[in-house]
Design an enzyme around this catalytic site. Structure first.
Site, mmCIF file in Angstrom:
data_model
loop_
_atom_site.group_PDB
_atom_site.id
_atom_site.type_symbol
_atom_site.label_atom_id
_atom_site.label_comp_id
_atom_site.label_asym_id
_atom_site.label_seq_id
_atom_site.Cartn_x
_atom_site.Cartn_y
_atom_site.Cartn_z
ATOM 1 N N SER A 99 0.866 -1.246 -0.077
ATOM 2 C CA SER A 99 -0.163 0.047 -0.053
ATOM 3 C C SER A 99 0.800 1.219 -0.108
ATOM 4 O O SER A 99 0.538 2.387 -0.350
ATOM 5 C CB SER A 99 -0.854 0.136 1.316
ATOM 6 O OG SER A 99 -0.286 0.098 2.364
ATOM 7 N N LYS A 113 0.514 4.673 6.875
ATOM 8 C CA LYS A 113 -0.065 5.371 5.687
ATOM 9 C C LYS A 113 0.685 6.719 5.798
ATOM 10 O O LYS A 113 1.147 7.258 6.693
ATOM 11 C CB LYS A 113 -1.553 5.609 5.781
ATOM 12 C CG LYS A 113 -2.277 4.347 5.674
ATOM 13 C CD LYS A 113 -2.371 3.473 4.537
ATOM 14 C CE LYS A 113 -2.993 2.170 4.783
ATOM 15 N NZ LYS A 113 -2.898 1.296 3.642
#
Length: 296
Positions: free
Chosen positions: A66, A142
């Site tokens: 990701s 993230k």
């Protein structure tokens, strides 16, 4: 001198009690064998590692794609835990590790392998003191795009807008678009919350994919473990993780109107301030007029 003459007889000199004779050096203290000191050294090292992991720096393993190509599967990152401990809020552009805020990992089956049980147990021990990533880690990593009070949006092929400013995101995975396959916004980030996205937008279960879940896709700051500051392993991937320049562009921090609109108390204060000033001016004018009439 080391002898004393008395009546022609030389007597041996004796050192005072508690002092060694110069002719008899003090006996050396026997050293403990290394195998006896080794357990003590191991315990001290583990305690220091546990202290460092708890309050300062912890290693985390990257389990998914990701954040590619910024972070690759298997990379070990060092996370600064000291800054959040002292109440410093995460900033736009930082790469942060945080606890799952609302079953974000439901789509990922995380299970332990069927390898050697002893090795798995050993990994658990080392992960406890921060020397290895846990085999059962369920934290996420993230990039912070927007913080409390910011307005964030993205449509079509992008770009992402924060407080009306377009982001230039050179860190995106090659071929990845700023919005990925999910449009969002404009959204106002609640106070003490974050809007986070992966650098590989087409392959990241981030805030966009959790808008319908608990919290509306926002991550509470209380869930943040720390900021990833460097890739420590493998050596060929070593690099620091600075904040990209696009998050420092002029005007991106202008969120006063947003904050006032999203918080009733701030909105009340913003509305009351002009009225208070007008009332004060009216009183001053009335007082001056009254003083002028009396002087006549």
């Amino acid at each position: 001198m080391d002898r004393t003459a008395l009546g022609g007889i030389r007597l041996p000199w004796r050192a005072p009690a508690g002092r060694p004779s110069p002719e008899e050096p003090p006996a050396e203290r026997p050293r403990r064998p290394f195998w006896k000191e080794l357990p003590v050294l191991v315990v001290i090292a583990l305690l220091l590692a546990l202290l460092i992991k708890t309050f300062f720096v912890q290693a985390f393993s990257i389990p998914s794609a990701s954040m590619e190509n910024t972070l690759r599967i298997g990379d070990r990152v060092l996370v600064d835990k000291l800054t959040p401990t002292f109440g410093s809020e995460p900033s736009r552009g930082e790469v942060v590790v945080f606890h799952d805020p609302g079953d974000w990992l439901r789509a990922e089956q995380q299970h332990r392998g069927s390898g050697n049980a002893f090795l798995r147990g050993l990994q658990d021990v080392f992960s406890t003191v921060g020397l290895a990533p846990s085999a059962d880690e369920k934290d996420l990593i993230k990039r912070v795009i927007a913080v409390g009070g910011d307005t964030v949006s993205c449509h079509g092929t992008g770009p992402v807008y924060v407080n009306g400013k377009a982001l230039d995101e050179p860190y995106l995975y090659p071929g990845s678009t700023p919005c990925g396959d999910r449009n969002f916004g404009p959204l106002t980030v609640p106070a003490h919350s974050l809007w986070v996205l992966g650098d590989n937008r087409q392959n990241s279960g981030d805030s966009r994919y959790n808008m319908a879940g608990p919290g509306g896709g926002f991550v509470p700051e209380s869930k943040v473990i720390g900021r990833a500051i460097t890739v420590a392993w493998p050596v060929t991937h070593w690099k620091t993780l600075p904040i990209p320049d696009t998050f420092s562009q002029p005007g991106i921090s202008d969120r006063a109107a947003t904050l006032a609109g999203s918080h009733p108390v701030l909105a009340s204060l913003a509305g009351a301030a002009p009225l208070t000033l007008l009332r004060r001016r009216w009183r001053l004018r009335s007082a001056r007029r009254g003083a002028g009439r009396k002087s006549r």
